[in-house]
Design a protein around this motif. Structure first.
Motif, PDB file in Angstrom:
ATOM      1  N   LEU A   1       0.781  -1.467   0.255  1.00 50.86           N
ATOM      2  CA  LEU A   1       0.320   0.032  -0.008  1.00 50.86           C
ATOM      3  C   LEU A   1       1.179   1.066   0.152  1.00 50.86           C
ATOM      4  O   LEU A   1       0.762   2.454  -0.473  1.00 50.86           O
ATOM      5  N   ARG A   2       2.218   1.583   0.439  1.00 52.58           N
ATOM      6  CA  ARG A   2       2.551   2.288   0.421  1.00 52.58           C
ATOM      7  C   ARG A   2       3.379   2.041  -0.708  1.00 52.58           C
ATOM      8  O   ARG A   2       3.704   3.358  -0.997  1.00 52.58           O
TER       9      ARG A   2
ATOM     10  N   ALA B   1       1.692   1.952  -3.971  1.00 51.59           N
ATOM     11  CA  ALA B   1       0.671   2.092  -4.423  1.00 51.59           C
ATOM     12  C   ALA B   1       0.463   4.077  -3.550  1.00 51.59           C
ATOM     13  O   ALA B   1      -0.421   4.014  -4.712  1.00 51.59           O
TER      14      ALA B   1
ATOM     15  N   TYR C   1      -0.761   5.021  -0.807  1.00 49.51           N
ATOM     16  CA  TYR C   1      -1.669   5.166   0.518  1.00 49.51           C
ATOM     17  C   TYR C   1      -0.365   6.247   1.819  1.00 49.51           C
ATOM     18  O   TYR C   1       0.379   5.134   1.491  1.00 49.51           O
ATOM     19  N   THR C   2      -1.689   6.487   1.965  1.00 46.22           N
ATOM     20  CA  THR C   2      -1.053   7.542   3.053  1.00 46.22           C
ATOM     21  C   THR C   2      -1.751   5.818   4.620  1.00 46.22           C
ATOM     22  O   THR C   2      -2.875   5.605   4.337  1.00 46.22           O
TER      23      THR C   2
ATOM     24  N   ILE D   1      -4.847   5.936   5.336  1.00 47.45           N
ATOM     25  CA  ILE D   1      -5.801   4.500   4.822  1.00 47.45           C
ATOM     26  C   ILE D   1      -5.653   3.488   4.873  1.00 47.45           C
ATOM     27  O   ILE D   1      -6.223   2.987   4.890  1.00 47.45           O
ATOM     28  N   ILE D   2      -4.345   3.575   5.017  1.00 45.83           N
ATOM     29  CA  ILE D   2      -3.776   1.943   5.318  1.00 45.83           C
ATOM     30  C   ILE D   2      -4.212   1.492   6.869  1.00 45.83           C
ATOM     31  O   ILE D   2      -4.552   0.243   6.577  1.00 45.83           O
TER      32      ILE D   2
ATOM     33  N   LYS E   1     -11.424  -5.727   2.069  1.00 42.42           N
ATOM     34  CA  LYS E   1     -10.824  -4.875   2.457  1.00 42.42           C
ATOM     35  C   LYS E   1      -9.294  -4.412   2.072  1.00 42.42           C
ATOM     36  O   LYS E   1      -8.916  -3.743   0.621  1.00 42.42           O
TER      37      LYS E   1
ATOM     38  N   ALA F   1      -7.914  -4.039  -1.954  1.00 39.99           N
ATOM     39  CA  ALA F   1      -6.882  -3.001  -2.360  1.00 39.99           C
ATOM     40  C   ALA F   1      -5.781  -3.369  -3.060  1.00 39.99           C
ATOM     41  O   ALA F   1      -4.538  -2.606  -4.359  1.00 39.99           O
TER      42      ALA F   1
ATOM     43  N   LYS G   1      -6.608  -4.388  -6.299  1.00 38.78           N
ATOM     44  CA  LYS G   1      -6.559  -2.617  -6.990  1.00 38.78           C
ATOM     45  C   LYS G   1      -4.772  -2.910  -7.833  1.00 38.78           C
ATOM     46  O   LYS G   1      -4.320  -2.433  -9.029  1.00 38.78           O
ATOM     47  N   LYS G   2      -3.980  -2.907  -6.941  1.00 37.97           N
ATOM     48  CA  LYS G   2      -2.631  -2.694  -7.061  1.00 37.97           C
ATOM     49  C   LYS G   2      -2.175  -3.819  -7.780  1.00 37.97           C
ATOM     50  O   LYS G   2      -1.270  -3.206  -9.137  1.00 37.97           O
TER      51      LYS G   2
END
Length: 248
Positions: free
Chosen positions: A179-180, A182, A184-185, A188-189, A203, A207, A210-211
């Protein structure tokens, strides 16, 4: 291929939808070949320069500016091997990211499978922080920082007080890394990780999927850029010292 007609700087800029100054910058940087000059000093561009510009513009989307520059500069100085090495490095990077994504999805889906115990054999060991960082390809300092932000909660060895990452923490760590990457802050994580902790990883799965879709689009963009690169080398390679058998 020999062209009898020449293109103006404006013609090239208009064809690939960039500015006239960018065309000159690309030439100065070696991303397109050096143009011959007319007796009056005007640049004499050809279809070769147009093909080079089209190749650059296509490759930038998948390979990024630094790599595209390195690829085209190597080609124009006659070093096809170096150009292909840079291309291969990008493909290896994408393959590594794809493997990490698939491993993360597999781990997350394990949590959603009611027939699988929560503490499965995915990570039978407890890793110290250095090994945990190595497993996901980041620095130890990143794990320290993410712990400070409340994203990670490693165990502590009672005797040595070393941080230990068990199965659940490794799941969290892999999700944080993806997520980092991608963009994401932390705000959000954190909810995604909370869903994992609550036994609701859906969830997090969304995510990461999506990545994976983003990576697929990037890989396809690279293929499109590589197709133009292959055509450019096949068409104009002899001008850089590459024969027909050098790139087949």
């Amino acid at each position: 291929m020999t062209d009898r007609s020449y293109l103006r700087t404006h013609d090239l800029a208009q064809a690939v939808k960039i500015s006239v100054q960018q065309v000159r910058n690309y030439e100065a940087s070696g991303l397109i070949p050096q143009a011959a000059r007319s007796p009056s000093g005007y640049r004499l561009y050809t279809q070769r320069h147009l093909a080079a510009l089209q190749t650059v513009k296509s490759m930038i989307h998948g390979y990024g500016w630094p790599r595209t520059s390195a690829i085209m500069q190597a080609l124009h100085r006659g070093d096809l091997s170096a150009a292909l090495t840079t291309i291969n490095e990008r493909h290896a990077e994408l393959a590594s990211k794809r493997l990490q994504i698939e491993q993360t999805l597999s781990a997350l889906r394990t949590l959603t499978d009611p027939s699988t115990p929560l503490h499965s054999a995915s990570y039978p060991e407890r890793f110290r922080i250095g090994e945990a960082a190595r497993q996901v390809g980041v620095r130890v300092s990143a794990l320290h920082f993410w712990e400070q932000q409340g994203l990670l909660h490693p165990l502590r060895d009672q005797s040595s007080h070393y941080r230990l990452y068990d199965e659940l923490q490794m799941h969290r760590l892999r999700v944080v890394v993806l997520l980092r990457e991608a963009g994401y802050t932390f705000d959000i994580i954190q909810p995604v990780l909370d869903e994992l902790s609550a036994g609701r990883p859906e969830k997090a799965i969304v995510a990461v999927e999506k990545k994976r879709e983003e990576l697929t689009r990037t890989s396809w963009t690279c293929i499109n850029g590589l197709a133009l690169f292959q055509h450019y080398v096949s068409e104009f390679g002899p001008l850089y010292g590459f024969g027909p058998d050098d790139h087949t």
